[in-house]
Enzyme design. Sequence first.
Site, PDB file in Angstrom:
ATOM      1  N   GLU A 183     -14.651   5.658  -7.534  1.00  0.00           N
ATOM      2  CA  GLU A 183     -13.934   4.466  -8.012  1.00  0.00           C
ATOM      3  C   GLU A 183     -14.943   3.389  -8.381  1.00  0.00           C
ATOM      4  OE1 GLU A 183     -10.924   2.934  -5.439  1.00  0.00           O
ATOM      5  OE2 GLU A 183      -9.640   4.684  -5.661  1.00  0.00           O
ATOM      6  N   TRP A 223      -6.567   9.321  -4.106  1.00  0.00           N
ATOM      7  CA  TRP A 223      -6.658   8.111  -4.922  1.00  0.00           C
ATOM      8  C   TRP A 223      -6.189   6.875  -4.180  1.00  0.00           C
ATOM      9  CZ3 TRP A 223      -8.955   7.915  -9.584  1.00  0.00           C
ATOM     10  CH2 TRP A 223      -9.161   9.123 -10.269  1.00  0.00           C
ATOM     11  N   VAL A 224      -5.141   7.050  -3.419  1.00  0.00           N
ATOM     12  CA  VAL A 224      -4.536   5.886  -2.768  1.00  0.00           C
ATOM     13  C   VAL A 224      -4.533   6.097  -1.252  1.00  0.00           C
ATOM     14  CG1 VAL A 224      -2.498   4.413  -2.641  1.00  0.00           C
ATOM     15  CG2 VAL A 224      -3.028   5.605  -4.774  1.00  0.00           C
ATOM     16  N   ALA A 225      -5.087   5.136  -0.555  1.00  0.00           N
ATOM     17  CA  ALA A 225      -5.189   5.264   0.899  1.00  0.00           C
ATOM     18  C   ALA A 225      -3.831   5.095   1.574  1.00  0.00           C
ATOM     19  CB  ALA A 225      -6.158   4.226   1.436  1.00  0.00           C
ATOM     20  N   GLN A 234       0.833  -1.194   0.000  1.00  0.00           N
ATOM     21  CA  GLN A 234       0.000   0.000   0.000  1.00  0.00           C
ATOM     22  C   GLN A 234       0.873   1.251   0.000  1.00  0.00           C
ATOM     23  OE1 GLN A 234      -3.300  -0.249  -0.321  1.00  0.00           O
ATOM     24  NE2 GLN A 234      -3.565   1.966  -0.379  1.00  0.00           N
ATOM     25  N   SER A 290      -6.607   1.302   4.263  1.00  0.00           N
ATOM     26  CA  SER A 290      -7.115   0.741   3.009  1.00  0.00           C
ATOM     27  C   SER A 290      -7.855  -0.564   3.248  1.00  0.00           C
ATOM     28  CB  SER A 290      -5.959   0.476   2.047  1.00  0.00           C
ATOM     29  OG  SER A 290      -6.425  -0.296   0.943  1.00  0.00           O
ATOM     30  N   HIS A 325     -13.869  -0.347  -7.365  1.00  0.00           N
ATOM     31  CA  HIS A 325     -13.576  -0.843  -6.018  1.00  0.00           C
ATOM     32  C   HIS A 325     -14.847  -1.353  -5.334  1.00  0.00           C
ATOM     33  CE1 HIS A 325     -11.175  -0.876  -2.164  1.00  0.00           C
ATOM     34  NE2 HIS A 325     -12.422  -0.930  -1.698  1.00  0.00           N
ATOM     35  N   HIS A 371      -8.100  -2.776   1.203  1.00  0.00           N
ATOM     36  CA  HIS A 371      -7.332  -3.853   0.562  1.00  0.00           C
ATOM     37  C   HIS A 371      -6.505  -4.613   1.593  1.00  0.00           C
ATOM     38  CE1 HIS A 371      -8.207  -3.131  -3.687  1.00  0.00           C
ATOM     39  NE2 HIS A 371      -8.268  -1.850  -3.369  1.00  0.00           N
ATOM     40  N   ASP A 392     -10.467  -4.475  -6.326  1.00  0.00           N
ATOM     41  CA  ASP A 392     -10.601  -3.679  -7.538  1.00  0.00           C
ATOM     42  C   ASP A 392     -10.915  -4.656  -8.663  1.00  0.00           C
ATOM     43  OD1 ASP A 392      -9.939  -1.477  -6.079  1.00  0.00           O
ATOM     44  OD2 ASP A 392      -7.845  -1.406  -6.754  1.00  0.00           O
TER      45      ASP A 392
HETATM   46 ZN   LIG Z   1      -9.392  -0.427  -4.428  1.00  0.00          ZN
END
Ligand SMILES: [Zn+2]
Length: 259
Positions: free
Chosen positions: A228, A169-171, A141, A176, A231, A178, A185
């Site tokens: 998103e 955009w990115v945690a 991540q 996250s 996601h 993920h 995704d």
């Molecule tokens: Zn994602």
Amino acid sequence: MGYGRGRQSRGRLFPRFLGRVIFLLLIFCCGFIFYYIVNGQALPFKDQTRAPYSAKRAGGGGASNHDEGEGSGEKKEAWQLILVNKWHPMPEDYQVELTELSNGQSVDSRMYPSLQKMFDDARSQGIYPTVASGYRTAKRQQSLLDEKIAEYEAEGCTGAEARRKAKKWVAVPGTSEHQLGLGVDINADGVHSKGEEVYDWLDRNGYQYGFIRRYPKDKTGITGIINEPWHYRFVGVKAAKEIYRRGVCLEEYLGEVSH
Ligand SMILES: [Zn+2]
């Protein structure tokens, strides 16, 4: 000679006593194995990491449990409703049991059957999704975030500006889904389907399998993440149906809109 008699003697006793003991042990073992199959990988120690936090939310849906066929009450659902976002980092000791997919990605083993069923049904309808990104480690991540920051810096942003934009955009690691293994995704396979077709199918059908579109475009102020359409987050069928019907995001469903 003595040895031979000993063996004979054990041979006569075996069916009467040891045989029954072994039979009982076998029944016990089968019961034990059956218990774990029925419960999936929902080992008690894992649920406890979040039970005090999310168990009360599980009741918030108000609906009965029957539609998932689990019939198990709040504790069993708690893991599905863990809230992780930039305001609610995941517990540091969170443990996840993973199932590896054929393309090398991994997801939480408890949600895997639902994901597989959703993909099977999509394919039977001519839609070909693929998991572009499943479970991620904190390290992975972080490197994704670093890459995004570098992209913005390359476009001329200052360090702070690049970081602020990248985080949309990115945690940040620890925030996250993920890392839970419950966020995926999903994209098109690039051969039989196009991205839009897959997103559209998921948007209309994902909830029936317990998946929600986690970051809708009209909820970015609440989720903290930009639109998103790829996601998806597993929350279980009951919650997913209600979230879909009410048109809310997970934070709203859980009553966690405090920022
Ligand atoms: Zn994602």
